[in-house]
Write an enzyme that holds these catalytic residues in place. Structure first.
Site, PDB file in Angstrom:
ATOM      1  N   GLY A   1       0.826  -1.197   0.000  1.00 25.88           N
ATOM      2  CA  GLY A   1       0.000   0.000   0.000  1.00 25.88           C
ATOM      3  C   GLY A   1       0.860   1.247   0.000  1.00 25.88           C
ATOM      4  O   GLY A   1       2.030   1.223  -0.382  1.00 25.88           O
ATOM      5  N   SER A   2       0.282   2.321   0.470  1.00 28.16           N
ATOM      6  CA  SER A   2       0.961   3.613   0.407  1.00 28.16           C
ATOM      7  C   SER A   2       2.083   3.699   1.435  1.00 28.16           C
ATOM      8  O   SER A   2       2.063   3.037   2.475  1.00 28.16           O
ATOM      9  CB  SER A   2      -0.039   4.746   0.657  1.00 28.16           C
ATOM     10  OG  SER A   2      -0.445   4.766   2.019  1.00 28.16           O
ATOM     11  N   THR A   3       3.048   4.553   1.140  1.00 32.92           N
ATOM     12  CA  THR A   3       4.170   4.742   2.052  1.00 32.92           C
ATOM     13  C   THR A   3       3.704   5.310   3.383  1.00 32.92           C
ATOM     14  O   THR A   3       4.189   4.900   4.446  1.00 32.92           O
ATOM     15  CB  THR A   3       5.214   5.669   1.407  1.00 32.92           C
ATOM     16  OG1 THR A   3       5.769   5.005   0.263  1.00 32.92           O
ATOM     17  CG2 THR A   3       6.330   6.008   2.369  1.00 32.92           C
ATOM     18  N   GLY A   7       2.230   2.573   5.409  1.00 29.91           N
ATOM     19  CA  GLY A   7       3.317   1.673   5.757  1.00 29.91           C
ATOM     20  C   GLY A   7       4.163   2.197   6.909  1.00 29.91           C
ATOM     21  O   GLY A   7       4.591   1.434   7.787  1.00 29.91           O
ATOM     22  N   GLU A  20       5.764  -3.448   0.885  1.00 28.63           N
ATOM     23  CA  GLU A  20       5.776  -3.093  -0.535  1.00 28.63           C
ATOM     24  C   GLU A  20       4.995  -1.787  -0.667  1.00 28.63           C
ATOM     25  O   GLU A  20       3.770  -1.784  -0.644  1.00 28.63           O
ATOM     26  CB  GLU A  20       5.125  -4.200  -1.360  1.00 28.63           C
ATOM     27  CG  GLU A  20       5.801  -5.554  -1.217  1.00 28.63           C
ATOM     28  CD  GLU A  20       5.032  -6.659  -1.925  1.00 28.63           C
ATOM     29  OE1 GLU A  20       4.184  -6.338  -2.773  1.00 28.63           O
ATOM     30  OE2 GLU A  20       5.275  -7.833  -1.616  1.00 28.63           O
ATOM     31  N   CYS A  72       2.217   0.422  -8.637  1.00 32.56           N
ATOM     32  CA  CYS A  72       3.396   1.090  -8.078  1.00 32.56           C
ATOM     33  C   CYS A  72       4.628   0.957  -8.967  1.00 32.56           C
ATOM     34  O   CYS A  72       5.591   1.703  -8.810  1.00 32.56           O
ATOM     35  CB  CYS A  72       3.686   0.544  -6.690  1.00 32.56           C
ATOM     36  SG  CYS A  72       3.850  -1.254  -6.627  1.00 32.56           S
TER      37      CYS A  72
END
Length: 501
Positions: free
Chosen positions: A238-240, A243, A260, A297
């Protein structure tokens, strides 16, 4: 089985009514209701984690051949249900038919097959013996050593909305192959396909508690799946930003992580490409528009092109875009479907407007497409494939992940080594480092530049991926590596056993 009515949770081998009721899953292509997804309570998530912990001891000691057979049978069942489950994936995600069939359900089948074989890969490796002379620590000895890969324990798998088959299969299958048990938390936008995966595993004979699937839109559900004391590892795609929050929670109890996260793939195009090479670059860059409507991504969204071929590339890419049909993903010929939600559509459009305000030139797109006829006209969450050119590296549209069908183009100058230095500088000027790309007519130059890019992967004159090569990111694009045997390693701990010979 979960049945054909409102979806239930899968906990401890049972289909369980959700404490929080249900909510509607919306088809992003026409805004119709696909089905009713369950809303778990944090207590139910904890119940799932406890069930996984209780099942771990026996599952981790199961013979590899038995784990392999279950994964193979699951692949057979998914293949058997290929047509209806592809239709469900398409309805949930808005993916065009070829993507839903081949790259969603099809890749899901392939990953279960791959890790059925993976369950049989050796987990022990003998190390060279060490000869120790007599000394203060005792008599002379010969010490043998064995490296052993052990399962981590209970793994929470939090999956992304862009691919509800390939992404969870890429987590669940290798985790099970290594002897772990799992709690799967799908993306709330399209969770129904993941419950079909649970159906396949249940029918294949996975023991109760080994696989659990919980779901919900509330933040508390995700937090419970991460913070539970029964959970030993979190695998997240998912998104940073999300994360980072998960990593902070994991850090409190030293949970293992596989992250990831976001990407802003740099695609360097050098001046030495010939016409065929430039066409290949355009086709590769064009996948940003055609794969998941840019919701991927690994997309080459940030094009860094030498001034000598700048105008030609923009001309070719604009022409390429002109042939891309935007529309109902179920209709033949559709290349670009909708994005996942109205909220995400508005976010992508706001980035396009931001780019214009920052000084980028709109070379293609920018207008919201109207899809459908009659009463359906204007329904769905569609974004026009958009090309922003004359960009600079300080623009937000160049620096931030948009996650939509938007490509930005940044020119660079120089000759020979100076051009390489500038291209590398621009490519590495990013918080992200997942996958980058290099197009050049000189393979030696392309490989030389590739090695200098701060990216977990680099495609040289291709956007293709070798599915046995390690996958993961540098910098804020992630932690750890998976795919192929690297996924088996990701879901294992390394133990050393030493003995006196």
């Amino acid at each position: 089985m979960s049945g054909n009515g409102p979806q239930r949770l899968y906990i401890g081998g049972e289909w369980v009514e959700p404490s929080g009721g249900h909510y509607e899953v919306v088809n992003p292509a026409d805004e119709s209701v696909v089905g009713l997804a369950p809303e778990a309570s944090p207590a139910q998530v904890e119940e799932a984690a406890r069930a996984a912990a209780e099942a771990f001891g026996s599952w981790s000691r199961t013979r590899p051949e038995e784990r392999a057979a279950i994964l193979d049978r699951a692949a057979d069942i998914i293949q058997r249900e290929y047509e209806p489950w592809s239709a469900l994936a398409q309805a949930e995600t808005g993916a065009p038919t070829g993507i839903a069939r081949g790259m969603q359900v099809g890749v899901g089948v392939a990953r279960f097959r791959r890790y059925a074989k993976g369950a049989l890969e050796p987990v022990e490796r003998g190390l060279p013996p060490q000869v120790t002379d007599a000394g203060p620590m005792g008599a002379a000895s010969v010490l043998g050593a064995l490296e052993v890969r052990q399962p981590v324990g209970v793994v929470t798998c939090i999956t992304s909305y862009n691919n509800p088959w390939a992404n969870p299969a890429g987590k669940v299958a290798p985790a099970l192959a290594m002897g772990n048990t799992v709690v799967v938390k799908p993306a709330p936008q399209d969770p129904l396909s993941v419950f079909k995966m649970a159906e396949a595993l249940a029918e294949a004979g996975v023991p109760a508690g080994v696989v659990n699937v919980v779901n919900g839109r509330s933040v508390e559900v995700g937090e419970a799946a991460v913070d539970s004391p029964y959970v030993d590892m979190v695998s997240f795609t998912g998104s940073t930003g999300v994360g980072q929050r998960i990593a902070e929670v994991c850090g409190r109890t030293m949970k293992r992580q596989l992250m990831e996260l976001g990407g802003k793939g740099a695609a360097i195009v050098f001046e030495d490409v010939d016409d065929a090479g430039l066409d290949a670059a355009v086709t590769g860059i064009g996948t940003t528009f055609s794969f998941y409507s840019g919701q991927i991504c690994t997309a080459p969204t940030r094009v860094i092109v030498h001034r000598a071929v700048y105008d030609r590339l923009i001309e070719k890419l604009t022409g390429y875009l002109g042939f891309m049909k935007v529309g109902d993903p179920a209709e033949r010929g559709t290349v670009v479907g909708p994005v996942i939600s109205a909220v995400h559509r508005d976010r992508v459009e706001s980035f396009v407007e931001l780019g214009r305000k920052e000084g980028a030139r709109l070379a293609y797109g920018g207008e919201r497409p109207v899809v459908g006829e009659g009463g359906r006209a204007g329904k769905g969450f569609y974004v026009a494939p958009t090309l922003l050119v004359d960009c600079t590296s300080d623009m937000r549209v160049v620096r931030e992940e948009i996650f939509g069908p938007v490509v930005v183009v940044v020119p660079f100058d120089g000759a020979g080594g100076d051009a390489e230095e500038e291209a590398v500088r621009l490519a590495n000027d990013s918080d992200f480092g997942l996958i980058s790309y290099v197009w050049s007519g000189d393979p030696a130059r392309a490989f030389r530049v590739a090695r200098r890019l701060r990216s977990g992967g680099v495609g040289v004159n291709t956007i293709g991926r070798n599915m046995e090569a390690p996958f993961g990111g540098f910098k804020r694009s992630g932690v750890g590596r998976d795919v192929g045997s690297y996924a088996l390693h990701a879901y294992s701990e390394v133990q050393s056993i030493v003995w006196a010979g």
